[in-house]
Scaffold this active site. Structure first.
Site, PDB file in Angstrom:
ATOM      1  N   CYS A 113       0.822  -1.225   0.000  1.00 50.19           N
ATOM      2  CA  CYS A 113       0.000   0.000   0.000  1.00 50.19           C
ATOM      3  C   CYS A 113       0.848   1.263   0.000  1.00 50.19           C
ATOM      4  CB  CYS A 113      -0.926   0.010   1.218  1.00 50.19           C
ATOM      5  SG  CYS A 113      -2.085  -1.360   1.186  1.00 50.19           S
ATOM      6  N   HIS A 253      -3.794   7.080   2.993  1.00 47.80           N
ATOM      7  CA  HIS A 253      -4.120   5.781   2.397  1.00 47.80           C
ATOM      8  C   HIS A 253      -5.513   5.382   2.876  1.00 47.80           C
ATOM      9  CE1 HIS A 253      -3.996   1.731   1.079  1.00 47.80           C
ATOM     10  NE2 HIS A 253      -3.824   1.193   2.271  1.00 47.80           N
ATOM     11  N   ASN A 283     -10.201  -0.142  -0.617  1.00 45.93           N
ATOM     12  CA  ASN A 283      -8.738  -0.056  -0.541  1.00 45.93           C
ATOM     13  C   ASN A 283      -8.158  -0.531  -1.878  1.00 45.93           C
ATOM     14  OD1 ASN A 283      -6.021  -0.331  -0.034  1.00 45.93           O
ATOM     15  ND2 ASN A 283      -6.244  -1.489   1.873  1.00 45.93           N
TER      16      ASN A 283
END
Ligand code: UT7
Length: 326
Positions: A113, A253, A283
């Protein structure tokens, strides 16, 4: 010489996988997913053999069109991704070829990520060292290719998408101001893919054991993520004498709305200065931050202080302070 972002591009696939559809696949419900994660739907790339490049190419092409850029001027393309079209070669090569960037070299960067944030630092250094004039940095993932849709604890989290930025140089005091990047390999076993790598190559056993998908111990990751992401944001503020009033935007994020809320609380900034699109995209791993930049681009103003922050598998995490340049 300062590295600045001079354009942003993004792409999300059309198909929306809603919580209501997930209710028909796994034992879950809309209320649980929304309360625990903030997610209502995520985009899924359809079509056999459509890899992550299918999303990266239109995102980069947008930048080329917006800037009326000759692809031959691009020096380098760096793709932060965990889901390249193939195990090798890197998808960046394919992207360079398909957009006609014949003078560019490309490489992929694997930091889960945090892939975009880490790639951004590398790209900024290539500009600030005056080695290159135009660098494309991408964050993109086709998470649907590695998600186990029978695991209710992970499959509701992830979606597909791609975002990209163009980095160029300026003598003005704008752009890339500072970055704190961290990694801690002791967290590897809480979020990873068990099979398919060189330590456990693909075999009948890895396929039968469903090892080619994301494995996550959610609670463990959650605990570390909250501490690490909030911590590194406070660290970069302290290091640069930035108070909460100095921060115009936080671009976090998008893994879980509760992690974002905890970070916002620690930084003591107001929620209307935070870019949040987790409810519609979920996500998207390396794509979350550039997709937020893409969506909020028109709201940012020249000179505004923006903190980008991420946390992901590895563990990897970090915060980057930029001054928006246009
Ligand atoms: O981007 C990379 C980094 N990743 C992250 O930051 C993700 C971090 N982790 C998380 O976001 C959260 O841990 C999750 C969203 C994955 C899970 O939320 P949680 O609040 O930690 O839930 P939990 O794992 O503690 O599970 C609570 C309960 C359990 O039931 P019992 O044992 O209490 O009866 C789970 O089985 O919720 C159950 N559960 C579900 N229920 C309905 C787990 N998944 C689901 C589901 N629908 N999809």
């Amino acid at each position: 010489m300062q590295a600045i972002i001079t354009a942003v591009g993004g792409y999300v696939p059309e198909y929306r996988l809603t919580n209501q559809v997930l209710e028909t696949i796994i034992d879950t419900n809309d209320e649980w997913i929304k309360t625990r994660t903030g997610i209502s739907e995520r985009r899924i790339l359809q079509g056999k053999h459509n890899g992550v490049s299918t999303m990266i190419i239109p995102a980069v092409q947008q930048i080329i069109d917006k800037k009326n850029l000759d692809p031959m001027e691009i020096d380098c393309i760096i793709c932060g991704t965990t889901t390249a079209d193939n195990v090798f070669p890197g998808v960046s090569n394919e992207v360079a070829y398909r957009i006609g960037a014949k003078n560019a070299y490309g490489f992929d960067l694997s930091a889960a990520c945090s892939g975009f944030l880490f790639a951004l630092t590398v790209g900024a250094n290539l500009i600030e060292s005056k080695r290159h004039k135009k660098v494309i940095v991408v964050g993109a993932d086709k998470m649907s290719s590695i998600v186990n849709y029978s695991d209710r604890t992970t499959c509701m989290l992830f979606g597909d998408g791609a975002g990209a930025v163009l980095l160029e140089g300026t003598e003005e005091k704008l752009g890339f101001m500072d970055s704190i990047l961290r990694s801690d390999g002791s967290g590897k076993d809480f979020l990873y893919m068990k099979g398919g790598g060189s330590s456990n190559p693909p075999s009948f056993d890895t396929v039968l054991g469903n090892q080619h998908v994301v494995f996550q111990e959610g609670q463990q990751v959650f605990k570390v993520a909250v501490k690490a992401m909030a911590g590194v944001c406070v660290d970069i503020m302290k290091k640069n004498n930035l108070s909460n009033k100095d921060i115009d935007w936080l671009v976090p994020h998008q893994a879980n709305l509760r992690i974002i809320n905890a970070t916002v609380e620690r930084m003591d900034i107001s929620m209307d200065r935070v870019t949040i699109n987790i409810e519609k995209f979920g996500n998207t791993t390396a794509a979350t931050i550039p997709l937020c930049l893409w969506e909020w681009e028109k709201k940012f103003k020249k000179g505004q202080n923006i903190i980008l922050t991420s946390f992901g598998g590895g563990f990897t995490w970090g915060a980057t302070w930029i001054k928006w340049a246009y």
